[in-house]
Design a protein around this motif. Sequence first.
Motif, PDB file in Angstrom:
ATOM      1  N   GLU A  60       0.814  -1.221   0.000  1.00  0.00           N
ATOM      2  CA  GLU A  60       0.000   0.000   0.000  1.00  0.00           C
ATOM      3  C   GLU A  60       0.844   1.265   0.000  1.00  0.00           C
ATOM      4  OE1 GLU A  60      -2.714  -0.087   3.302  1.00  0.00           O
ATOM      5  OE2 GLU A  60      -3.824  -1.794   2.503  1.00  0.00           O
ATOM      6  N   GLU A  61       1.967   1.255   0.696  1.00  0.00           N
ATOM      7  CA  GLU A  61       2.748   2.479   0.867  1.00  0.00           C
ATOM      8  C   GLU A  61       3.827   2.673  -0.180  1.00  0.00           C
ATOM      9  OE1 GLU A  61       4.217   2.816   4.859  1.00  0.00           O
ATOM     10  OE2 GLU A  61       2.207   2.987   5.697  1.00  0.00           O
ATOM     11  N   ILE A  62       4.467   1.583  -0.618  1.00  0.00           N
ATOM     12  CA  ILE A  62       5.579   1.759  -1.563  1.00  0.00           C
ATOM     13  C   ILE A  62       5.388   0.967  -2.849  1.00  0.00           C
ATOM     14  CG2 ILE A  62       7.160   2.321   0.312  1.00  0.00           C
ATOM     15  CD1 ILE A  62       8.510  -0.425  -0.199  1.00  0.00           C
ATOM     16  N   GLY A  63       4.222   0.354  -3.010  1.00  0.00           N
ATOM     17  CA  GLY A  63       3.879  -0.278  -4.279  1.00  0.00           C
ATOM     18  C   GLY A  63       4.524  -1.624  -4.558  1.00  0.00           C
ATOM     19  N   ILE A 113       9.739   0.293  -6.772  1.00  0.00           N
ATOM     20  CA  ILE A 113       9.177   1.142  -5.720  1.00  0.00           C
ATOM     21  C   ILE A 113       8.364   2.248  -6.369  1.00  0.00           C
ATOM     22  CG2 ILE A 113       9.743   2.740  -3.845  1.00  0.00           C
ATOM     23  CD1 ILE A 113      12.283   0.970  -3.396  1.00  0.00           C
ATOM     24  N   ASN A 114       7.102   2.334  -5.960  1.00  0.00           N
ATOM     25  CA  ASN A 114       6.178   3.321  -6.519  1.00  0.00           C
ATOM     26  C   ASN A 114       5.382   3.944  -5.380  1.00  0.00           C
ATOM     27  OD1 ASN A 114       4.333   4.822  -7.948  1.00  0.00           O
ATOM     28  ND2 ASN A 114       3.163   3.061  -8.675  1.00  0.00           N
ATOM     29  N   LEU A 115       5.649   5.189  -5.094  1.00  0.00           N
ATOM     30  CA  LEU A 115       4.968   5.873  -3.992  1.00  0.00           C
ATOM     31  C   LEU A 115       3.576   6.361  -4.383  1.00  0.00           C
ATOM     32  CD1 LEU A 115       7.879   8.056  -2.553  1.00  0.00           C
ATOM     33  CD2 LEU A 115       7.224   5.719  -1.942  1.00  0.00           C
ATOM     34  N   GLU A 116       3.288   6.406  -5.675  1.00  0.00           N
ATOM     35  CA  GLU A 116       1.994   6.912  -6.138  1.00  0.00           C
ATOM     36  C   GLU A 116       0.946   5.802  -6.087  1.00  0.00           C
ATOM     37  OE1 GLU A 116       2.355   9.083  -9.804  1.00  0.00           O
ATOM     38  OE2 GLU A 116       4.184  10.049  -9.098  1.00  0.00           O
ATOM     39  N   THR A 117       0.617   5.406  -4.865  1.00  0.00           N
ATOM     40  CA  THR A 117      -0.350   4.344  -4.614  1.00  0.00           C
ATOM     41  C   THR A 117      -1.734   4.963  -4.399  1.00  0.00           C
ATOM     42  OG1 THR A 117       0.108   4.379  -2.251  1.00  0.00           O
ATOM     43  CG2 THR A 117       1.439   2.877  -3.592  1.00  0.00           C
ATOM     44  N   ASP A 118      -2.749   4.115  -4.233  1.00  0.00           N
ATOM     45  CA  ASP A 118      -4.122   4.597  -4.032  1.00  0.00           C
ATOM     46  C   ASP A 118      -4.251   5.499  -2.810  1.00  0.00           C
ATOM     47  OD1 ASP A 118      -4.981   3.261  -6.275  1.00  0.00           O
ATOM     48  OD2 ASP A 118      -5.739   1.523  -5.182  1.00  0.00           O
ATOM     49  N   HIS A 119      -3.502   5.200  -1.771  1.00  0.00           N
ATOM     50  CA  HIS A 119      -3.533   6.008  -0.539  1.00  0.00           C
ATOM     51  C   HIS A 119      -2.127   6.520  -0.261  1.00  0.00           C
ATOM     52  CE1 HIS A 119      -7.556   4.509   0.123  1.00  0.00           C
ATOM     53  NE2 HIS A 119      -7.107   3.285  -0.091  1.00  0.00           N
ATOM     54  N   GLN A 120      -1.649   7.386  -1.141  1.00  0.00           N
ATOM     55  CA  GLN A 120      -0.258   7.840  -1.079  1.00  0.00           C
ATOM     56  C   GLN A 120       0.059   8.501   0.261  1.00  0.00           C
ATOM     57  OE1 GLN A 120       1.004  10.163  -4.448  1.00  0.00           O
ATOM     58  NE2 GLN A 120       3.059  10.432  -3.648  1.00  0.00           N
ATOM     59  N   GLU A 121       1.146   8.029   0.884  1.00  0.00           N
ATOM     60  CA  GLU A 121       1.589   8.574   2.162  1.00  0.00           C
ATOM     61  C   GLU A 121       2.930   9.284   2.080  1.00  0.00           C
ATOM     62  OE1 GLU A 121       1.273   6.154   5.627  1.00  0.00           O
ATOM     63  OE2 GLU A 121      -0.399   5.016   4.810  1.00  0.00           O
ATOM     64  N   PHE A 122       3.702   9.013   1.026  1.00  0.00           N
ATOM     65  CA  PHE A 122       5.051   9.548   0.918  1.00  0.00           C
ATOM     66  C   PHE A 122       5.221  10.341  -0.374  1.00  0.00           C
ATOM     67  CE2 PHE A 122       5.767   5.426   3.287  1.00  0.00           C
ATOM     68  CZ  PHE A 122       5.977   6.015   4.518  1.00  0.00           C
ATOM     69  N   SER A 123       6.076  11.358  -0.317  1.00  0.00           N
ATOM     70  CA  SER A 123       6.347  12.185  -1.494  1.00  0.00           C
ATOM     71  C   SER A 123       7.673  11.826  -2.159  1.00  0.00           C
ATOM     72  CB  SER A 123       6.366  13.665  -1.107  1.00  0.00           C
ATOM     73  OG  SER A 123       7.342  13.898  -0.099  1.00  0.00           O
ATOM     74  N   GLU A 124       8.613  11.303  -1.383  1.00  0.00           N
ATOM     75  CA  GLU A 124       9.907  10.906  -1.951  1.00  0.00           C
ATOM     76  C   GLU A 124      10.530   9.847  -1.047  1.00  0.00           C
ATOM     77  OE1 GLU A 124      13.260  13.859  -1.437  1.00  0.00           O
ATOM     78  OE2 GLU A 124      11.571  15.166  -0.922  1.00  0.00           O
ATOM     79  N   TRP A 125      11.551   9.184  -1.582  1.00  0.00           N
ATOM     80  CA  TRP A 125      12.210   8.134  -0.804  1.00  0.00           C
ATOM     81  C   TRP A 125      13.687   8.093  -1.165  1.00  0.00           C
ATOM     82  CZ3 TRP A 125      14.704   3.978  -3.071  1.00  0.00           C
ATOM     83  CH2 TRP A 125      14.447   3.774  -4.427  1.00  0.00           C
ATOM     84  N   LYS A 126      14.461   7.405  -0.302  1.00  0.00           N
ATOM     85  CA  LYS A 126      15.882   7.207  -0.570  1.00  0.00           C
ATOM     86  C   LYS A 126      16.419   6.077   0.293  1.00  0.00           C
ATOM     87  CE  LYS A 126      17.011  11.198   2.344  1.00  0.00           C
ATOM     88  NZ  LYS A 126      17.649  12.514   2.333  1.00  0.00           N
ATOM     89  N   TRP A 127      17.566   5.570  -0.098  1.00  0.00           N
ATOM     90  CA  TRP A 127      18.307   4.590   0.702  1.00  0.00           C
ATOM     91  C   TRP A 127      19.320   5.365   1.533  1.00  0.00           C
ATOM     92  CZ3 TRP A 127      16.151   0.029   0.628  1.00  0.00           C
ATOM     93  CH2 TRP A 127      15.534  -0.462  -0.530  1.00  0.00           C
ATOM     94  N   ILE A 128      19.428   5.033   2.818  1.00  0.00           N
ATOM     95  CA  ILE A 128      20.365   5.744   3.692  1.00  0.00           C
ATOM     96  C   ILE A 128      21.213   4.737   4.467  1.00  0.00           C
ATOM     97  CG2 ILE A 128      18.795   7.713   3.941  1.00  0.00           C
ATOM     98  CD1 ILE A 128      18.460   6.636   6.925  1.00  0.00           C
ATOM     99  N   ASP A 129      22.330   5.223   4.989  1.00  0.00           N
ATOM    100  CA  ASP A 129      23.159   4.400   5.859  1.00  0.00           C
ATOM    101  C   ASP A 129      22.452   4.222   7.202  1.00  0.00           C
ATOM    102  OD1 ASP A 129      25.200   4.162   3.984  1.00  0.00           O
ATOM    103  OD2 ASP A 129      26.213   5.972   4.704  1.00  0.00           O
TER     104      ASP A 129
END
Length: 164
Positions: A60-63, A113-129
Amino acid sequence: MTDKEKLPYRPCAGMMMFNDEGRIFMAQRIDQTAEAWQMPQGGIDKGEDPGEAALRELKEEIGTDKVELLAQTDDWLTYDLPEHLVGKVWKGRYRGQKMKWFVYRFLGRDEDINLETDHQEFSEWKWIDLSDLPDMIVPFKRDLYQALIKRFGGIIAENAGRNP
């Protein structure tokens, strides 16, 4: 003002997902004006298994749910909302969240990874240490995230770079 101590915790699943390099998935909440990064998480429906909820929430959140489960908490970890949010979020029914956490190795590609889901919760994402995780999270969740690093940092380091 709500008497916070009388409110229950909201049951929730949290997902600590890492890639082949051992970097952790973080996403920026869409409903915040200030920077509010977090790992995916979401409520557990009544009667729902926490592991099933975790996979549902990922989809739901990241597709995508292209993941391999490596570890999970046996106990519930909690955090309390700060006073100014009690009575405002989750329709005022909860004082914070009690969470089962799941550690997943991501098996897909970044393109999955697709954030544009039916109930979008996030605007952007990234991998971090992993070491950057506590500095990116809102202060009231910081202790919880530091506890997750202590519990699961070794598993992530041990499994990074390994093909499943």
